[in-house]
Enzyme design. Structure first.
Site, PDB file in Angstrom:
ATOM      1  N   TRP A 140       0.884  -1.179   0.000  1.00 47.00           N
ATOM      2  CA  TRP A 140       0.000   0.000   0.000  1.00 47.00           C
ATOM      3  C   TRP A 140       0.916   1.221   0.000  1.00 47.00           C
ATOM      4  O   TRP A 140       1.838   1.300   0.810  1.00 47.00           O
ATOM      5  CB  TRP A 140      -0.856  -0.048   1.262  1.00 47.00           C
ATOM      6  N   ASP A 222      -0.332  -4.695   9.804  1.00 47.52           N
ATOM      7  CA  ASP A 222      -1.356  -3.789   9.300  1.00 47.52           C
ATOM      8  C   ASP A 222      -2.564  -4.651   8.946  1.00 47.52           C
ATOM      9  O   ASP A 222      -2.496  -5.483   8.039  1.00 47.52           O
ATOM     10  CB  ASP A 222      -0.834  -3.044   8.063  1.00 47.52           C
ATOM     11  N   LYS A 258     -13.147  -0.891   6.051  1.00 45.26           N
ATOM     12  CA  LYS A 258     -13.665  -1.819   5.031  1.00 45.26           C
ATOM     13  C   LYS A 258     -14.657  -2.800   5.638  1.00 45.26           C
ATOM     14  O   LYS A 258     -15.730  -3.007   5.093  1.00 45.26           O
ATOM     15  CB  LYS A 258     -12.527  -2.620   4.391  1.00 45.26           C
TER      16      LYS A 258
HETATM   17  C1  LIG Z   1      -3.146  -2.027   3.533  1.00 46.33           C
HETATM   18  C2  LIG Z   1      -3.923  -0.876   4.071  1.00 46.33           C
HETATM   19  N1  LIG Z   1      -3.601  -0.403   5.265  1.00 46.33           N
HETATM   20  C3  LIG Z   1      -4.268   0.642   5.810  1.00 46.33           C
HETATM   21  C4  LIG Z   1      -5.300   1.252   5.139  1.00 46.33           C
HETATM   22  C5  LIG Z   1      -5.940   2.442   5.790  1.00 46.33           C
HETATM   23  O1  LIG Z   1      -7.232   2.338   6.108  1.00 46.33           O
HETATM   24  P1  LIG Z   1      -8.045   3.560   6.716  1.00 46.33           P
HETATM   25  O2  LIG Z   1      -8.884   4.091   5.612  1.00 46.33           O
HETATM   26  O3  LIG Z   1      -8.833   2.953   7.823  1.00 46.33           O
HETATM   27  O4  LIG Z   1      -7.093   4.589   7.210  1.00 46.33           O
HETATM   28  C6  LIG Z   1      -5.674   0.787   3.870  1.00 46.33           C
HETATM   29  C7  LIG Z   1      -6.741   1.435   3.117  1.00 46.33           C
HETATM   30  O5  LIG Z   1      -6.882   1.352   1.929  1.00 46.33           O
HETATM   31  C8  LIG Z   1      -4.966  -0.312   3.321  1.00 46.33           C
HETATM   32  O6  LIG Z   1      -5.256  -0.799   2.126  1.00 46.33           O
END
Ligand SMILES: Cc1ncc(COP(=O)(O)O)c(C=O)c1O
Length: 412
Positions: A140, A222, A258
């Site tokens: 990410w 994560d 999500k």
């Molecule tokens: C791998 C990963 N980590 C963290 C996040 C962050 O999520 P949030 O929207 O809750 O900050 C995402 C969101 O797309 C993600 O894909």
């Protein structure tokens, strides 16, 4: 008038995934499809407010005992405890031994950022900026920026994706861990790796944990897609729970964006697992200082929704069903896309579409083919070839499959 003091500010490039959505919105072609953004969509292509969330929102609105006073700096206690329990499991030895803590945060991003800030201040000596932080290739895209902005100077990559076999490069990953300086920090995707949709198997996780333990490497999980990988919350938390059972101290950044569909409520939790109650309490006391100067205290609505749901057996069961609905639709879209590509005789193998898990699939389309999909077919996807399976619907599947077929056969 003097020139603006902002004259020398360079324009920053747009964030790719948000730019893609903006381009999609402006596109007037009726066939357009958005496979970019990482959010769930129904088979009608619409965002979904989970039925359990709607129900709990009404309960909250009708509850006259609630108000809008500030929450504690570390967040709503029942949210933090329940969120950590979801990550670590009801039977977690760390929970029983009272050596865990949670920090309510602004989404998974907030949990990563607060965790990174803490590590920079307190891990491996005070004000430590030199500890290597390892991020998977690919990952990410925000992982790198979060750790850079927290002050880390030595961000490195570790092998993860084997493009030729369209699967995990386990040996490359283990080699990188063997070579990493002791006490390096490793960002690990707890499940449903973004963007590849490829996770280590339990056996492979065991090998990873063994090297990390021997080499004193710090696991920072994560967990943004718990429930999305397999449809089961417990299965998707296997890796984190295994590391805890192996005695690791670790962080786990949880996102409820999500799996609760609470994207814009910014609901996350940083679970801290330590060796004993006293050291976790000291860690939390420092986390409190960091939160105080970052957002001072967190918002309540999303945390209340999650806490209410997780603490009622009946609502919890309803939520698990809602998560399964989303996960099952993704699985259906995977098998439908794969069977269409195979029926069309699209060159290459397409088993990875059903073998990959979670919201995303790494199609293997190259940047030129992606450009063709966007420009000629009005199908929006990331330059890496990543597609969001939730952007597929029974209505656009044929069009997307034919377009991938054309892209692969026409453009090399
Ligand atoms: C791998 C990963 N980590 C963290 C996040 C962050 O999520 P949030 O929207 O809750 O900050 C995402 C969101 O797309 C993600 O894909």
């Amino acid at each position: 008038m003097a020139a603006s003091i902002f004259t020398a500010v360079p324009r920053a490039p747009p964030v790719a995934v948000f730019k893609l959505t903006a381009d999609f919105r402006e596109d007037e072609d009726s066939r357009k499809v958005n496979l970019g953004v990482g959010a769930y969509r129904t088979d009608e292509g619409q965002p979904w407010v989970l039925p359990v969330v709607k129900k709990v929102e009404q309960m909250i609105a009708n509850d006259n005992s609630l108000n809008h006073e500030y929450l504690p700096i570390l967040g709503l206690p029942e949210f933090r405890a329940n969120a950590s329990r979801i990550a670590l499991g009801d039977d977690s030895p760390a929970i029983k031994e009272n050596r865990i803590g949670g920090v309510q945060s602004l989404g998974g991003t907030g949990a990563l950022r607060i965790g990174a800030e803490f590590l920079r201040r307190w891990y491996n000596g005070n004000n430590n900026t030199a500890t290597p932080v390892y991020i998977s290739t690919p990952s990410w895209e925000n992982h790198n920026s979060v750790f850079v902005d927290a002050g880390f100077k030595d961000i490195r990559t570790y092998h993860y994706w084997d493009a030729a076999k369209r699967g995990l490069d386990l040996q490359g990953l283990l080699d990188d861990m063997e070579k990493a300086p002791e006490f390096s920090i490793f960002i690990l995707h707890a499940c449903a790796h973004n963007p590849t949709g490829t996770d280590p198997t339990p056996d492979q996780w065991k090998q990873i944990a063994a090297v990390m333990k021997r080499r004193f490497l710090f696991p920072f999980f994560d967990s943004a897609y718990q429930g999305f990988a397999s449809g089961s919350l417990d299965k998707d938390a296997w890796a984190v729970r295994y590391f805890v059972s192996e005695g690791f101290e670790l962080f786990c950044a949880q996102s409820f964006s999500k799996n609760f569909g609470l994207y814009n409520e910014r609901v996350g939790n940083l679970t801290v697992v330590g060796k004993d109650t006293d050291n976790v309490q000291r860690v939390l006391s420092q986390m409190e200082k960091i939160v105080r100067t970052t957002w001072s205290n967190p918002p309540s609505q999303g945390a209340r929704i999650v806490a209410t749901t997780l603490s009622s057996p009946q609502l919890f069961a309803e939520w698990k069903n809602n998560v399964k609905t989303m996960a099952d639709r993704v699985l259906l879209m995977r098998s439908e896309l794969r069977s269409r590509l195979e029926a069309l005789g699209t060159p290459g193998t397409w088993n990875h579409i059903t073998e990959q898990i979670g919201m995303f699939s790494f199609t293997g389309l190259n940047p030129k083919q992606v450009e063709y999909m966007i420009k000629e077919k009005h199908i929006y996807l990331m330059a890496s070839g990543r597609i969001n399976m939730c952007g597929l619907t029974t209505k656009n599947l044929d069009y997307v499959a034919k377009s991938i077929h054309e892209a692969v056969t026409k453009i090399q």
